[in-house]
Design a protein around this motif. Structure first.
Motif, PDB file in Angstrom:
ATOM      1  N   LYS A 283       0.813  -1.219   0.000  1.00  0.00           N
ATOM      2  CA  LYS A 283       0.000   0.000   0.000  1.00  0.00           C
ATOM      3  C   LYS A 283       0.848   1.270   0.000  1.00  0.00           C
ATOM      4  CE  LYS A 283      -3.742   2.106   2.664  1.00  0.00           C
ATOM      5  NZ  LYS A 283      -4.669   1.899   3.780  1.00  0.00           N
ATOM      6  N   LYS A 284       1.987   1.252   0.669  1.00  0.00           N
ATOM      7  CA  LYS A 284       2.831   2.446   0.765  1.00  0.00           C
ATOM      8  C   LYS A 284       3.618   2.726  -0.508  1.00  0.00           C
ATOM      9  CE  LYS A 284       3.731   3.640   5.392  1.00  0.00           C
ATOM     10  NZ  LYS A 284       4.749   3.990   6.341  1.00  0.00           N
ATOM     11  N   THR A 285       4.147   1.672  -1.126  1.00  0.00           N
ATOM     12  CA  THR A 285       5.033   1.862  -2.278  1.00  0.00           C
ATOM     13  C   THR A 285       4.351   1.604  -3.616  1.00  0.00           C
ATOM     14  OG1 THR A 285       5.810  -0.427  -2.292  1.00  0.00           O
ATOM     15  CG2 THR A 285       7.005   1.136  -0.886  1.00  0.00           C
ATOM     16  N   GLY A 286       3.261   0.848  -3.611  1.00  0.00           N
ATOM     17  CA  GLY A 286       2.600   0.469  -4.856  1.00  0.00           C
ATOM     18  C   GLY A 286       3.265  -0.715  -5.540  1.00  0.00           C
ATOM     19  N   LYS A 287       4.326  -1.240  -4.965  1.00  0.00           N
ATOM     20  CA  LYS A 287       4.998  -2.406  -5.551  1.00  0.00           C
ATOM     21  C   LYS A 287       4.128  -3.639  -5.355  1.00  0.00           C
ATOM     22  CE  LYS A 287       9.660  -0.741  -4.818  1.00  0.00           C
ATOM     23  NZ  LYS A 287      10.969  -1.001  -4.210  1.00  0.00           N
ATOM     24  N   TRP A 288       4.275  -4.579  -6.284  1.00  0.00           N
ATOM     25  CA  TRP A 288       3.529  -5.820  -6.188  1.00  0.00           C
ATOM     26  C   TRP A 288       4.303  -6.912  -6.900  1.00  0.00           C
ATOM     27  CZ3 TRP A 288       1.786  -8.562 -10.409  1.00  0.00           C
ATOM     28  CH2 TRP A 288       1.856  -7.908 -11.639  1.00  0.00           C
ATOM     29  N   ALA A 289       3.924  -8.150  -6.627  1.00  0.00           N
ATOM     30  CA  ALA A 289       4.528  -9.308  -7.294  1.00  0.00           C
ATOM     31  C   ALA A 289       3.607 -10.505  -7.099  1.00  0.00           C
ATOM     32  CB  ALA A 289       5.909  -9.617  -6.718  1.00  0.00           C
ATOM     33  N   PHE A 290       3.770 -11.471  -7.991  1.00  0.00           N
ATOM     34  CA  PHE A 290       3.077 -12.737  -7.811  1.00  0.00           C
ATOM     35  C   PHE A 290       3.884 -13.588  -6.852  1.00  0.00           C
ATOM     36  CE2 PHE A 290       1.250 -11.735 -12.059  1.00  0.00           C
ATOM     37  CZ  PHE A 290      -0.080 -11.724 -11.667  1.00  0.00           C
ATOM     38  N   GLU A 291       3.189 -14.426  -6.104  1.00  0.00           N
ATOM     39  CA  GLU A 291       3.846 -15.363  -5.193  1.00  0.00           C
ATOM     40  C   GLU A 291       4.584 -16.415  -6.013  1.00  0.00           C
ATOM     41  OE1 GLU A 291       4.097 -14.964  -2.057  1.00  0.00           O
ATOM     42  OE2 GLU A 291       2.473 -13.586  -1.602  1.00  0.00           O
ATOM     43  N   ALA A 292       5.726 -16.848  -5.529  1.00  0.00           N
ATOM     44  CA  ALA A 292       6.496 -17.898  -6.192  1.00  0.00           C
ATOM     45  C   ALA A 292       5.797 -19.236  -5.997  1.00  0.00           C
ATOM     46  CB  ALA A 292       7.904 -17.948  -5.618  1.00  0.00           C
ATOM     47  N   GLU A 293       5.974 -20.120  -6.963  1.00  0.00           N
ATOM     48  CA  GLU A 293       5.413 -21.472  -6.840  1.00  0.00           C
ATOM     49  C   GLU A 293       5.889 -22.095  -5.537  1.00  0.00           C
ATOM     50  OE1 GLU A 293       3.220 -23.207  -8.742  1.00  0.00           O
ATOM     51  OE2 GLU A 293       2.977 -21.347  -9.877  1.00  0.00           O
ATOM     52  N   GLY A 294       5.002 -22.754  -4.859  1.00  0.00           N
ATOM     53  CA  GLY A 294       5.341 -23.385  -3.596  1.00  0.00           C
ATOM     54  C   GLY A 294       5.178 -22.474  -2.395  1.00  0.00           C
ATOM     55  N   GLU A 295       5.009 -21.173  -2.624  1.00  0.00           N
ATOM     56  CA  GLU A 295       4.835 -20.216  -1.525  1.00  0.00           C
ATOM     57  C   GLU A 295       3.408 -19.681  -1.454  1.00  0.00           C
ATOM     58  OE1 GLU A 295       7.754 -17.129  -1.580  1.00  0.00           O
ATOM     59  OE2 GLU A 295       9.408 -18.530  -1.820  1.00  0.00           O
ATOM     60  N   VAL A 296       2.546 -20.182  -2.310  1.00  0.00           N
ATOM     61  CA  VAL A 296       1.160 -19.705  -2.369  1.00  0.00           C
ATOM     62  C   VAL A 296       0.386 -20.209  -1.161  1.00  0.00           C
ATOM     63  CG1 VAL A 296      -0.993 -19.810  -3.659  1.00  0.00           C
ATOM     64  CG2 VAL A 296       1.169 -19.580  -4.872  1.00  0.00           C
ATOM     65  N   VAL A 297      -0.304 -19.283  -0.507  1.00  0.00           N
ATOM     66  CA  VAL A 297      -1.195 -19.623   0.595  1.00  0.00           C
ATOM     67  C   VAL A 297      -2.616 -19.435   0.091  1.00  0.00           C
ATOM     68  CG1 VAL A 297      -1.951 -19.023   2.917  1.00  0.00           C
ATOM     69  CG2 VAL A 297       0.478 -18.889   2.317  1.00  0.00           C
ATOM     70  N   HIS A 298      -3.350 -20.538  -0.044  1.00  0.00           N
ATOM     71  CA  HIS A 298      -4.723 -20.461  -0.511  1.00  0.00           C
ATOM     72  C   HIS A 298      -5.640 -20.194   0.678  1.00  0.00           C
ATOM     73  CE1 HIS A 298      -4.039 -21.775  -4.628  1.00  0.00           C
ATOM     74  NE2 HIS A 298      -3.095 -22.549  -4.123  1.00  0.00           N
ATOM     75  N   TYR A 299      -6.545 -19.256   0.503  1.00  0.00           N
ATOM     76  CA  TYR A 299      -7.528 -18.943   1.521  1.00  0.00           C
ATOM     77  C   TYR A 299      -8.744 -19.842   1.321  1.00  0.00           C
ATOM     78  CZ  TYR A 299      -4.774 -14.819   2.582  1.00  0.00           C
ATOM     79  OH  TYR A 299      -3.763 -13.980   2.952  1.00  0.00           O
TER      80      TYR A 299
END
Length: 72
Positions: A47-63
């Motif tokens: 929110k502060k910087t506006g930076k974003w990225a996709f999660e790496a494979e294997g690091e995804v936390v599904h809700y």
């Protein structure tokens, strides 16, 4: 702090900032918000910087809502 689903307004803000089709986003009481796109890709947005990225494979936390949004 547990995850809280962000409002449609906040989700649209993330979508505008990232240029992605964000369908749901969550907050944990900090400045980095996880989100999921319409094609079920998980990422984060700061929110502060506006930076974003996709999660790496294997690091995804599904809700829990992933199974509702994207039934197998």
């Amino acid at each position: 702090m547990s995850a809280q689903q962000l409002s449609p307004r906040s989700t649209r803000r993330i979508a505008r900032s990232t240029g992605l089709n964000v369908v749901r986003a969550w907050g944990h009481g900090k400045y980095v918000m996880p989100f999921v796109t319409a094609d079920h890709r998980h990422g984060w947005w700061d929110k502060k910087t506006g930076k974003w990225a996709f999660e790496a494979e294997g690091e995804v936390v599904h809700y829990t809502s992933c199974s509702e949004l994207f039934p197998a």
